[in-house]
Design an enzyme around this catalytic site. Structure first.
Site, PDB file in Angstrom:
ATOM      1  N   ARG A 171      -1.769 -14.156   1.950  1.00 59.86           N
ATOM      2  CA  ARG A 171      -1.108 -14.703   3.143  1.00 59.86           C
ATOM      3  C   ARG A 171      -1.885 -14.345   4.409  1.00 59.86           C
ATOM      4  NH1 ARG A 171       2.918 -12.124   4.209  1.00 59.86           N
ATOM      5  NH2 ARG A 171       2.990 -10.690   2.449  1.00 59.86           N
ATOM      6  N   LYS A 316       6.947 -17.693   0.841  1.00 62.84           N
ATOM      7  CA  LYS A 316       7.314 -16.668   1.800  1.00 62.84           C
ATOM      8  C   LYS A 316       7.731 -17.298   3.136  1.00 62.84           C
ATOM      9  CE  LYS A 316       7.691 -12.680  -0.120  1.00 62.84           C
ATOM     10  NZ  LYS A 316       6.841 -12.125  -1.065  1.00 62.84           N
ATOM     11  N   HIS A 335      14.223  -8.538   0.756  1.00 61.98           N
ATOM     12  CA  HIS A 335      12.926  -8.630   0.076  1.00 61.98           C
ATOM     13  C   HIS A 335      12.963  -7.643  -1.084  1.00 61.98           C
ATOM     14  CE1 HIS A 335       8.268  -8.178   0.131  1.00 61.98           C
ATOM     15  NE2 HIS A 335       8.649  -9.129  -0.674  1.00 61.98           N
ATOM     16  N   SER A 353       4.500  -5.535  -0.838  1.00 60.28           N
ATOM     17  CA  SER A 353       3.663  -6.162  -1.852  1.00 60.28           C
ATOM     18  C   SER A 353       2.919  -5.113  -2.691  1.00 60.28           C
ATOM     19  CB  SER A 353       2.668  -7.087  -1.157  1.00 60.28           C
ATOM     20  OG  SER A 353       1.979  -7.836  -2.105  1.00 60.28           O
ATOM     21  N   LYS A 357       8.113  -4.395  -7.409  1.00 61.87           N
ATOM     22  CA  LYS A 357       9.359  -5.177  -7.492  1.00 61.87           C
ATOM     23  C   LYS A 357       9.362  -6.077  -8.737  1.00 61.87           C
ATOM     24  CE  LYS A 357       8.793  -7.285  -3.521  1.00 61.87           C
ATOM     25  NZ  LYS A 357       7.522  -6.647  -3.176  1.00 61.87           N
ATOM     26  N   THR A 358       8.280  -6.831  -8.901  1.00 62.46           N
ATOM     27  CA  THR A 358       8.216  -7.765 -10.026  1.00 62.46           C
ATOM     28  C   THR A 358       8.120  -7.009 -11.350  1.00 62.46           C
ATOM     29  OG1 THR A 358       7.174  -9.415  -8.612  1.00 62.46           O
ATOM     30  CG2 THR A 358       6.936  -9.725 -10.988  1.00 62.46           C
ATOM     31  N   ASP A 372      11.915 -11.107  -6.370  1.00 62.23           N
ATOM     32  CA  ASP A 372      11.369 -10.958  -5.010  1.00 62.23           C
ATOM     33  C   ASP A 372      12.311 -11.248  -3.835  1.00 62.23           C
ATOM     34  OD1 ASP A 372       8.876 -10.328  -3.606  1.00 62.23           O
ATOM     35  OD2 ASP A 372       8.897 -12.395  -2.933  1.00 62.23           O
ATOM     36  N   ARG A 437      -2.682 -14.058  -9.348  1.00 64.33           N
ATOM     37  CA  ARG A 437      -1.234 -14.238  -9.456  1.00 64.33           C
ATOM     38  C   ARG A 437      -0.842 -15.241 -10.524  1.00 64.33           C
ATOM     39  NH1 ARG A 437       2.717 -11.683  -5.862  1.00 64.33           N
ATOM     40  NH2 ARG A 437       1.461 -10.706  -4.262  1.00 64.33           N
TER      41      ARG A 437
HETATM   42  N1  ADP Z   1       3.834   3.411 -11.844  1.00 63.54           N
HETATM   43  C1  ADP Z   1       3.804   2.115 -11.557  1.00 63.54           C
HETATM   44  N2  ADP Z   1       4.930   1.466 -11.181  1.00 63.54           N
HETATM   45  C2  ADP Z   1       4.914   0.178 -10.860  1.00 63.54           C
HETATM   46  N3  ADP Z   1       3.810  -0.596 -10.915  1.00 63.54           N
HETATM   47  C3  ADP Z   1       2.645  -0.024 -11.303  1.00 63.54           C
HETATM   48  C4  ADP Z   1       2.602   1.340 -11.645  1.00 63.54           C
HETATM   49  N4  ADP Z   1       1.331   1.636 -11.969  1.00 63.54           N
HETATM   50  C5  ADP Z   1       0.625   0.509 -11.863  1.00 63.54           C
HETATM   51  N5  ADP Z   1       1.397  -0.514 -11.468  1.00 63.54           N
HETATM   52  C6  ADP Z   1       0.916  -1.892 -11.186  1.00 63.54           C
HETATM   53  O1  ADP Z   1       1.187  -2.167  -9.824  1.00 63.54           O
HETATM   54  C7  ADP Z   1       1.447  -3.530  -9.630  1.00 63.54           C
HETATM   55  C8  ADP Z   1       2.802  -3.740  -8.976  1.00 63.54           C
HETATM   56  O2  ADP Z   1       2.852  -5.064  -8.533  1.00 63.54           O
HETATM   57  P1  ADP Z   1       4.134  -5.977  -8.468  1.00 63.54           P
HETATM   58  O3  ADP Z   1       5.154  -5.535  -9.462  1.00 63.54           O
HETATM   59  O4  ADP Z   1       3.681  -7.384  -8.557  1.00 63.54           O
HETATM   60  O5  ADP Z   1       4.595  -5.645  -6.992  1.00 63.54           O
HETATM   61  P2  ADP Z   1       5.519  -6.473  -6.019  1.00 63.54           P
HETATM   62  O6  ADP Z   1       6.310  -7.423  -6.836  1.00 63.54           O
HETATM   63  O7  ADP Z   1       6.350  -5.434  -5.355  1.00 63.54           O
HETATM   64  O8  ADP Z   1       4.574  -7.148  -5.066  1.00 63.54           O
HETATM   65  C9  ADP Z   1       1.390  -4.175 -10.982  1.00 63.54           C
HETATM   66  O9  ADP Z   1       0.122  -4.720 -11.148  1.00 63.54           O
HETATM   67  C10 ADP Z   1       1.629  -2.989 -11.931  1.00 63.54           C
HETATM   68  O10 ADP Z   1       1.047  -3.173 -13.174  1.00 63.54           O
HETATM   69  C1  PEP Z   2       3.961 -13.299  -2.570  1.00 60.93           C
HETATM   70  C2  PEP Z   2       4.117 -12.136  -2.061  1.00 60.93           C
HETATM   71  O1  PEP Z   2       5.041 -11.284  -2.618  1.00 60.93           O
HETATM   72  P1  PEP Z   2       4.929  -9.899  -3.377  1.00 60.93           P
HETATM   73  O2  PEP Z   2       3.545  -9.395  -3.197  1.00 60.93           O
HETATM   74  O3  PEP Z   2       5.936  -9.052  -2.693  1.00 60.93           O
HETATM   75  O4  PEP Z   2       5.252 -10.145  -4.803  1.00 60.93           O
HETATM   76  C3  PEP Z   2       3.392 -11.810  -0.843  1.00 60.93           C
HETATM   77  O5  PEP Z   2       3.683 -10.785  -0.232  1.00 60.93           O
HETATM   78  O6  PEP Z   2       2.530 -12.630  -0.466  1.00 60.93           O
HETATM   79 CA    CA Z   3       5.785  -9.270  -0.556  1.00 59.48          CA
HETATM   80 MN    MN Z   4       6.427  -9.525  -6.567  1.00 65.51          MN
END
Ligand code: ADP
Ligand code: PEP
Ligand code: CA
Ligand code: MN
Length: 653
Positions: A171, A316, A335, A353, A357-358, A372, A437
């Site tokens: 973004r 977003k 969020h 980010s 969360k995911t 999200d 992604r």
């Molecule tokens: N201890 C941990 N807890 C959560 N995620 C972790 C951890 N260690 C590594 N990761 C990695 O960190 C990233 C977290 O990203 P994601 O879940 O997509 O975050 P968000 O959805 O908040 O943007 C993933 O690639 C995950 O595999």
């Molecule tokens: C798509 C997004 O969400 P997130 O990284 O929180 O999954 C972002 O922040 O651009």
């Molecule tokens: Ca985000």
């Molecule tokens: Mn996410």
């Protein structure tokens, strides 16, 4: 045998009986002859006509009130109005379908009958051409068009559509503009720390015209009519007009897909996005500081995207709109990810980010509500979206099987690198971007709960990926501490989603989403406090980042340990554990958690250099304090008590 050079006539073969009632040796199973006069006609039989369907509710719709012709006419009229050039006072001439499709005759027939003539003040060539509308196409159709027209589109070995988002792979928050008018001037959060950088109405219209003219200059545009928010009383109708099959498939996956019936009665959208991302904005335009511009006009209920093809900008962008609309209805927009246990216990996962969360809301032992964006109303929690958007960097089948298995036919895979021959994706490869992604419909996760709604949360988990390695892996928070950390919105990432951020840095982003909130952070914080209090939710701070030292010295906490911690929160066992208080941040940390080495729970145990630990801790505490300075003048909630408690809930040193 030949006689006198003249070949002997061959003796005639005995006739074989093919009568079905015959001996059964040679029965005919070819059925009736295919009714086709030409090969083209034969091939035309391959495709059965149907309207777009949703995978969620099956294909049975009620085709009643309108004739198919009339419905299509109304649709084209509505889309033509959406794409109208407001300076010329006309919408484009629209026809349905792919311009390369054989049925050109049928298409122009539709056009002649269905194009609605608007009064043309000045005629230009652009009003003489047709634009083909590709309306709510299926995943399969979008695959075909992506592969046919968009460079960088490939099918991976697991069936996903690999695609490239172009120069922007994240973004661009600095290029976001919001129209300031009499209403938004008072309602929105402006100034220091706010994501809302102003633009005037006129400049918005200049950019809108630029986007609309670009879209109308194309042979074809994609139109998605979809929904946001699984709460039926607060559902928003959105229309996304875009130039790429990639964008259309992305939004098909990410927004809620209407059923046939819902699409028939769609009517006028509540909000429209014009995504002309391949076309830059004009830097001579006032307020433009780069060739990228993401412009939001709340009064017109429109968003214009110029100069970035990163699809996350659309999802977003709509989230920002929900952050404006929902609080007006006393609904809190979040969020956060959300999931629910078998006994109906609900957890929210806030975080910036890359904090998890995911990853953590996708839990094989729990129902997924969403990864999200959510709303918390008096009825409970509802997901805003119809899909998930997972980070793929270093994705592994063993650690994240559900996400791995969701990357199949229908899923959009952005900016990944794959083997030229086998089309197997190398998830460790960062050569295009670290922010690779996957966008997939939520039902690709086997234990997703459809509809994506849940009761009031029991646990509110704040995720921080602390690259300094000083925050404990888990702490139990008081309500005031929860608010303090919610308003602070801390993380320290090593590589980010936001364009240009590559180094490990501390980030403070109010409400764990300053880039998306529209009102002052204290408005959301007060609502969260009120809801948590009312429903007795417990706050937790979970560090998914470093342990045993900062980034470079220590290591990221193992996902398996974080999952054990989260399990203990969900089960309720952590609520009754033995706690001790940390220095400086005053956090309550448990002494033991099943499946997690106890020394890990106390950060200073894991650092070899105790002196470095103390210094780093103080450094982070200072950063927190400095960041919170801007909020000390604001009151949160009704009385003064909560505000005072929140101010006292930060680090003490
Ligand atoms: N201890 C941990 N807890 C959560 N995620 C972790 C951890 N260690 C590594 N990761 C990695 O960190 C990233 C977290 O990203 P994601 O879940 O997509 O975050 P968000 O959805 O908040 O943007 C993933 O690639 C995950 O595999
Ligand atoms: C798509 C997004 O969400 P997130 O990284 O929180 O999954 C972002 O922040 O651009
Ligand atoms: Ca985000
Ligand atoms: Mn996410």
């Amino acid at each position: 045998m030949a006689t006198n050079g003249v070949p002997m006539p061959r003796s005639p073969l005995a006739r074989i009986l093919t009568d079905k009632k015959g001996d059964g040796i040679c029965h005919d199973d070819s059925g009736k002859a295919v009714r086709a006069q030409t090969i083209d006609e034969l091939h035309s039989l391959q495709k059965k006509r149907s309207a777009p369907t949703t995978p969620l509710e099956g294909a049975q719709g009620v085709f009643a009130t309108l004739s198919e012709d009339e419905r299509q006419r109304q649709q084209l009229q509505s889309i033509s109005a959406s794409l109208a050039s407001l300076t010329r006072g006309t919408g484009p001439k629209l026809v349905r379908g792919d311009p390369a499709a054989k049925s050109a005759q049928a298409v122009s027939h539709v056009a002649h009958h269905h194009h609605v003539e608007a009064p043309t003040i000045s005629v230009s060539d652009s009003s003489l051409k047709f634009t083909h509308v590709l309306y709510n196409l299926s995943s399969a159709e979008l695959y075909e068009l992506a592969i046919k027209y968009e460079k960088g589109s490939f099918i991976t070995s697991s069936g996903a559509l690999a695609t490239m988002s172009g120069a922007k792979t994240g973004r661009s928050p600095r290029d976001k503009r919001v129209v300031i008018d009499e209403t938004t001037q008072d309602e929105l959060w402006w100034g220091k720390g706010s994501p809302n950088i102003e633009m005037d109405e006129h400049t918005f219209m200049v950019n809108r015209e630029r986007a609309v003219d670009y879209l109308n200059s194309l042979d074809k545009v994609f139109v998605n009519d979809q929904f946001l928010n699984w709460d039926p009383q607060n559902r928003i109708k959105v229309r996304i007009v875009s130039a790429r099959a990639y964008h259309s498939l992305f939004m098909h996956n990410m927004c809620i897909r209407p059923t046939l019936e819902e699409l028939e009665n769609f009517g006028t959208p509540d909000f429209t996005i014009y995504n002309a991302g391949q076309f830059p904005c004009n830097r001579y335009t006032h307020y433009m500081t780069s060739s990228t511009s993401i412009d939001l006009n709340l009064a017109r209920r429109e968003m214009v995207i110029l100069g970035t093809q990163y699809a996350g900008e659309m999802k977003k962008g709509l989230f920002g709109v929900m952050h404006y609309l929902m609080p007006k209805r006393q609904i809190l927009s979040l969020h956060s990810g959300c999931n629910m246990g078998k006994d109906g216990d609900v957890a929210l996962f806030f975080g910036l980010s890359g904090t998890g969360k995911t990853t953590l809301s996708t839990d094989h032992n729990r129902f997924l509500i969403g990864d999200d964006e959510h709303c918390w109303s008096d009825n409970g929690v509802s997901n805003i979206e119809g899909g998930c958007y997972a980070k793929c960097i270093d994705l592994s089948r063993e650690k994240e099987p559900d996400i791995w298995n969701a990357i199949k036919f229908g899923t959009v895979l952005e900016n990944v690198v794959f083997d030229e021959y086998t089309r197997e994706v190398d998830y460790g490869e960062k050569s295009v971007t670290e922010n690779t992604r996957a966008a997939y419909p939520i039902e690709y996760i086997p234990n997703a709960k459809i509809p994506c709604v849940a009761p009031h949360p029991k646990n509110v988990i704040l995720l921080a990926c602390d690259a300094f390695g000083v925050l404990p892996p888990v702490s139990k928070l008081s309500l005031a501490q929860t608010m303090y950390h919610f308003i602070s919105g801390y993380t320290a990432l090593v590589a980010g989603t936001e364009d240009g951020i590559k180094e490990p840095t501390a980030t403070f982003s109010a409400c764990f989403g300053a880039a998306f909130i529209m009102l002052h952070p204290t408005k959301y914080a007060a609502m969260l406090a009120e809801k948590m209090q009312k429903h007795g939710a417990t706050g937790w701070l979970v560090n998914t980042g470093w342990s045993g030292g900062s980034y470079g010295t220590g290591n990221r906490i193992k996902l398996a340990y974080t999952r054990k911690i989260i399990d203990a929160i969900h089960s309720g066992s952590l609520l009754n554990a033995t706690y001790e208080k940390t220095e400086v941040f005053g956090l309550e940390i448990p002494t033991e958690i099943e499946g997690v080495p106890s020394e890990l729970l106390r950060p200073e145990n894991t650092w070899d250099d105790k002196h470095a630990y103390k210094n780093t801790l103080s450094k982070l505490a200072c950063l927190f304090k400095n960041n919170f300075e801007t909020f000390t003048n604001y009151k949160i909630g009704k009385g003064n008590k909560l505000t005072e408690d929140i101010l006292a809930a930060g680090p003490n040193f």
